[in-house]
Scaffold this motif. Structure first.
Motif, PDB file in Angstrom:
ATOM      1  N   VAL A 233       0.844  -1.203   0.000  1.00 42.31           N
ATOM      2  CA  VAL A 233       0.000   0.000   0.000  1.00 42.31           C
ATOM      3  C   VAL A 233       0.872   1.244   0.000  1.00 42.31           C
ATOM      4  O   VAL A 233       0.655   2.188  -0.776  1.00 42.31           O
ATOM      5  N   THR A 234       1.877   1.255   0.868  1.00 37.00           N
ATOM      6  CA  THR A 234       2.774   2.404   0.959  1.00 37.00           C
ATOM      7  C   THR A 234       3.497   2.638  -0.362  1.00 37.00           C
ATOM      8  O   THR A 234       3.608   3.772  -0.843  1.00 37.00           O
ATOM      9  N   ALA A 235       4.003   1.573  -0.966  1.00 34.90           N
ATOM     10  CA  ALA A 235       4.748   1.701  -2.219  1.00 34.90           C
ATOM     11  C   ALA A 235       3.865   2.244  -3.336  1.00 34.90           C
ATOM     12  O   ALA A 235       4.300   3.078  -4.139  1.00 34.90           O
ATOM     13  N   ALA A 236       2.625   1.766  -3.410  1.00 33.71           N
ATOM     14  CA  ALA A 236       1.719   2.231  -4.462  1.00 33.71           C
ATOM     15  C   ALA A 236       1.379   3.704  -4.282  1.00 33.71           C
ATOM     16  O   ALA A 236       1.367   4.481  -5.243  1.00 33.71           O
ATOM     17  N   ALA A 238       3.152   5.932  -2.675  1.00 30.97           N
ATOM     18  CA  ALA A 238       4.362   6.743  -2.821  1.00 30.97           C
ATOM     19  C   ALA A 238       4.928   6.683  -4.240  1.00 30.97           C
ATOM     20  O   ALA A 238       5.810   7.470  -4.595  1.00 30.97           O
ATOM     21  N   GLY A 239       4.426   5.735  -5.055  1.00 28.51           N
ATOM     22  CA  GLY A 239       4.920   5.602  -6.420  1.00 28.51           C
ATOM     23  C   GLY A 239       6.343   5.108  -6.497  1.00 28.51           C
ATOM     24  O   GLY A 239       7.154   5.603  -7.283  1.00 28.51           O
ATOM     25  N   ARG A 240       6.692   4.097  -5.685  1.00 23.72           N
ATOM     26  CA  ARG A 240       8.057   3.574  -5.689  1.00 23.72           C
ATOM     27  C   ARG A 240       8.020   2.040  -5.721  1.00 23.72           C
ATOM     28  O   ARG A 240       6.970   1.441  -5.572  1.00 23.72           O
ATOM     29  N   ASP A 241       9.177   1.425  -5.906  1.00 21.88           N
ATOM     30  CA  ASP A 241       9.305  -0.034  -5.944  1.00 21.88           C
ATOM     31  C   ASP A 241       8.387  -0.654  -6.996  1.00 21.88           C
ATOM     32  O   ASP A 241       7.756  -1.681  -6.767  1.00 21.88           O
ATOM     33  N   ARG A 242       8.351  -0.053  -8.163  1.00 21.25           N
ATOM     34  CA  ARG A 242       7.456  -0.544  -9.216  1.00 21.25           C
ATOM     35  C   ARG A 242       7.782  -1.987  -9.607  1.00 21.25           C
ATOM     36  O   ARG A 242       6.874  -2.777  -9.896  1.00 21.25           O
ATOM     37  N   THR A 243       9.053  -2.352  -9.590  1.00 18.01           N
ATOM     38  CA  THR A 243       9.459  -3.685 -10.032  1.00 18.01           C
ATOM     39  C   THR A 243       8.775  -4.777  -9.225  1.00 18.01           C
ATOM     40  O   THR A 243       8.439  -5.843  -9.756  1.00 18.01           O
ATOM     41  N   ALA A 244       8.556  -4.537  -7.933  1.00 19.31           N
ATOM     42  CA  ALA A 244       7.979  -5.560  -7.070  1.00 19.31           C
ATOM     43  C   ALA A 244       6.548  -5.924  -7.460  1.00 19.31           C
ATOM     44  O   ALA A 244       6.049  -6.986  -7.081  1.00 19.31           O
ATOM     45  N   PHE A 245       5.880  -5.070  -8.228  1.00 17.31           N
ATOM     46  CA  PHE A 245       4.487  -5.337  -8.611  1.00 17.31           C
ATOM     47  C   PHE A 245       4.377  -6.184  -9.873  1.00 17.31           C
ATOM     48  O   PHE A 245       3.283  -6.592 -10.258  1.00 17.31           O
ATOM     49  N   GLY A 246       5.482  -6.444 -10.544  1.00 17.12           N
ATOM     50  CA  GLY A 246       5.458  -7.343 -11.680  1.00 17.12           C
ATOM     51  C   GLY A 246       4.993  -6.701 -12.973  1.00 17.12           C
ATOM     52  O   GLY A 246       4.877  -5.483 -13.090  1.00 17.12           O
ATOM     53  N   ALA A 247       4.692  -7.541 -13.946  1.00 17.38           N
ATOM     54  CA  ALA A 247       4.281  -7.092 -15.275  1.00 17.38           C
ATOM     55  C   ALA A 247       2.902  -6.443 -15.211  1.00 17.38           C
ATOM     56  O   ALA A 247       2.123  -6.687 -14.285  1.00 17.38           O
ATOM     57  N   PRO A 248       2.577  -5.580 -16.185  1.00 11.49           N
ATOM     58  CA  PRO A 248       1.240  -4.970 -16.205  1.00 11.49           C
ATOM     59  C   PRO A 248       0.133  -6.016 -16.159  1.00 11.49           C
ATOM     60  O   PRO A 248       0.227  -7.078 -16.769  1.00 11.49           O
ATOM     61  N   ALA A 249      -0.907  -5.708 -15.413  1.00 12.35           N
ATOM     62  CA  ALA A 249      -2.028  -6.631 -15.243  1.00 12.35           C
ATOM     63  C   ALA A 249      -2.843  -6.750 -16.524  1.00 12.35           C
ATOM     64  O   ALA A 249      -2.851  -5.856 -17.373  1.00 12.35           O
ATOM     65  N   LEU A 250      -3.511  -7.881 -16.655  1.00 16.63           N
ATOM     66  CA  LEU A 250      -4.441  -8.056 -17.763  1.00 16.63           C
ATOM     67  C   LEU A 250      -5.599  -7.073 -17.626  1.00 16.63           C
ATOM     68  O   LEU A 250      -5.939  -6.637 -16.515  1.00 16.63           O
ATOM     69  N   VAL A 251      -6.218  -6.743 -18.764  1.00 13.60           N
ATOM     70  CA  VAL A 251      -7.308  -5.760 -18.765  1.00 13.60           C
ATOM     71  C   VAL A 251      -8.412  -6.159 -17.799  1.00 13.60           C
ATOM     72  O   VAL A 251      -8.903  -5.342 -17.014  1.00 13.60           O
ATOM     73  N   ASP A 280      -6.644  11.860  -9.243  1.00 15.88           N
ATOM     74  CA  ASP A 280      -7.252  11.105  -8.148  1.00 15.88           C
ATOM     75  C   ASP A 280      -6.195  10.188  -7.513  1.00 15.88           C
ATOM     76  O   ASP A 280      -5.608   9.345  -8.195  1.00 15.88           O
ATOM     77  N   VAL A 281      -5.962  10.360  -6.220  1.00  9.45           N
ATOM     78  CA  VAL A 281      -4.894   9.632  -5.540  1.00  9.45           C
ATOM     79  C   VAL A 281      -5.147   8.131  -5.568  1.00  9.45           C
ATOM     80  O   VAL A 281      -4.237   7.325  -5.821  1.00  9.45           O
ATOM     81  N   ARG A 282      -6.388   7.719  -5.321  1.00  7.08           N
ATOM     82  CA  ARG A 282      -6.687   6.285  -5.308  1.00  7.08           C
ATOM     83  C   ARG A 282      -6.491   5.677  -6.690  1.00  7.08           C
ATOM     84  O   ARG A 282      -5.949   4.571  -6.834  1.00  7.08           O
ATOM     85  N   LEU A 283      -6.918   6.399  -7.718  1.00 12.10           N
ATOM     86  CA  LEU A 283      -6.730   5.912  -9.085  1.00 12.10           C
ATOM     87  C   LEU A 283      -5.246   5.790  -9.399  1.00 12.10           C
ATOM     88  O   LEU A 283      -4.803   4.777  -9.965  1.00 12.10           O
ATOM     89  N   GLY A 284      -4.479   6.779  -9.019  1.00  8.74           N
ATOM     90  CA  GLY A 284      -3.044   6.734  -9.283  1.00  8.74           C
ATOM     91  C   GLY A 284      -2.362   5.549  -8.622  1.00  8.74           C
ATOM     92  O   GLY A 284      -1.507   4.890  -9.226  1.00  8.74           O
ATOM     93  N   LEU A 286      -3.782   2.674  -7.722  1.00  4.07           N
ATOM     94  CA  LEU A 286      -4.215   1.447  -8.378  1.00  4.07           C
ATOM     95  C   LEU A 286      -3.481   1.241  -9.705  1.00  4.07           C
ATOM     96  O   LEU A 286      -2.991   0.145 -10.005  1.00  4.07           O
ATOM     97  N   LEU A 287      -3.399   2.305 -10.487  1.00  7.12           N
ATOM     98  CA  LEU A 287      -2.726   2.181 -11.781  1.00  7.12           C
ATOM     99  C   LEU A 287      -1.257   1.819 -11.590  1.00  7.12           C
ATOM    100  O   LEU A 287      -0.722   0.983 -12.324  1.00  7.12           O
ATOM    101  N   PHE A 288      -0.605   2.432 -10.613  1.00 12.12           N
ATOM    102  CA  PHE A 288       0.798   2.136 -10.357  1.00 12.12           C
ATOM    103  C   PHE A 288       0.984   0.665  -9.993  1.00 12.12           C
ATOM    104  O   PHE A 288       1.865  -0.018 -10.511  1.00 12.12           O
ATOM    105  N   ALA A 289       0.128   0.179  -9.095  1.00 13.32           N
ATOM    106  CA  ALA A 289       0.255  -1.204  -8.642  1.00 13.32           C
ATOM    107  C   ALA A 289      -0.052  -2.197  -9.758  1.00 13.32           C
ATOM    108  O   ALA A 289       0.543  -3.289  -9.802  1.00 13.32           O
ATOM    109  N   PHE A 290      -0.936  -1.848 -10.658  1.00  9.99           N
ATOM    110  CA  PHE A 290      -1.344  -2.764 -11.725  1.00  9.99           C
ATOM    111  C   PHE A 290      -0.541  -2.568 -13.017  1.00  9.99           C
ATOM    112  O   PHE A 290      -0.781  -3.254 -14.005  1.00  9.99           O
TER     113      PHE A 290
END
Length: 310
Positions: A233-236, A238-251, A280-284, A286-290
């Motif tokens: 949650v913190t990483a998403a 803060a917009g950091r540690d993108r690598t840990a979330f893996g490849a972009p999610a399926l649609v 929108d912070v929540r949208l941002g 979610l998009l970062f994590a996915f």
């Protein structure tokens, strides 16, 4: 099939410079698998330090995975995700800490070669350490170093007795062997060496060491649990540690997550459109994590077009 597993008494205290191959030699035969605890390997290699524990953990840490109170789960320099970076204060003088070997695979190869030179025997060598496991209480030993056998055997392309294809069956043989070795050696018996006999068919020919235990480490980004729940949650946000979330999610996965969080999503001309501004912070988060982002040129004030990150 049967195997014999024994852990000899009388090994004695290991100190910096101890010849581990000479220590193991009296107990081995051709085709054995020798399991040595990482602690004695570290002691022999001079990896015992007298420093502050938290300072030692920070020095050995590459990435924080999760923290709960005083307990830190981190990725260390070997790529292993372990509590306290694998640093141990047991079975060592008070005030001292034992760090993991700098290169356990190299240590295993050296011990194997030294054993072959001194005994003429072809044996495999595993270096073990104790680790916890996600979803389960307790710990078990795993292989942090390996030489002379394939640490993992893949059954991809095989079929079971019913004809069902085996697609994701890949036993971590090195971990299985170190686990059974720990059952015999125990934690308090002063028996850091265990011999597993009866697996000669798994021992590679002399000079072939295999890929080592490092090959068992799952790459960051392919691990579904690369961060703890709070840390994700913190990483998403803060917009950091993108690598840990893996490849972009399926649609479909992204749409399901956006919908669950209350966002209205439509698909227009093959593009996803969300009825929310890009700010929108929540949208941002979610998009970062996915692994998605606002598409270039989208009307970000009232709605946002989405595109997967490359």
């Amino acid at each position: 099939m049967s195997i014999e597993v024994f852990s000899p008494d009388g090994i004695g205290e290991v100190t910096a410079g101890t010849d581990l191959a000479a220590l193991c030699a009296p107990y081995v035969a051709d085709g054995d698998v020798v399991v040595i605890t990482s602690k004695v390997v570290s002691k022999a290699e001079g990896r015992v330090v007298a420093v502050d524990r938290e300072d030692a953990i920070r020095a050995e840490t590459v990435r924080l995975v999760a923290r709960r109170g005083p307990t830190s789960i981190v990725e260390n320099h070997l790529g292993l995700v372990m509590a306290a970076a694998g640093i141990d204060a047991s079975n060592v003088e008070p005030g001292k800490l034992v760090l993991l070997p700098l290169d356990p695979d190299a240590s295993a190869r050296r011990i194997r070669e030294d054993l072959a030179a001194s005994t003429g025997y072809d044996v495999a060598v595993l270096i073990s350490d104790t680790a916890g496991r996600a979803w389960r209480h307790g710990q078990t030993d795993i292989a942090v170093g390996a030489a002379g056998l394939e640490p993992m055997v893949s059954f991809d392309g095989s079929t079971d007795s019913y004809g069902n294809p085996l697609a994701v069956t890949a036993p971590a043989v090195a971990d299985e062997i170190t686990g059974i070795a720990e059952v015999v050696s125990g934690k308090l018996g002063g028996r850091p060496v265990t011999v597993v006999r009866g697996l000669a068919d798994r021992v590679l020919p002399r000079g072939q060491h295999g890929p080592g235990a490092r090959s068992l480490v799952r790459e960051v980004g392919t691990d579904m649990f690369g961060l703890g729940s709070r840390e994700a949650v913190t990483a998403a946000l803060a917009g950091r540690d993108r690598t840990a979330f893996g490849a972009p999610a399926l649609v479909g996965d992204l749409v399901a997550a956006l919908t669950e969080c209350g966002f209205a999503v439509t698909e227009l001309d093959g593009r996803l459109e969300v009825a929310a501004p890009a700010t929108d912070v929540r949208l941002g988060a979610l998009l970062f994590a996915f692994g998605w982002a606002p598409a270039p040129g989208s009307n970000a004030d009232t709605s946002t077009s989405l595109a997967p990150l490359s």
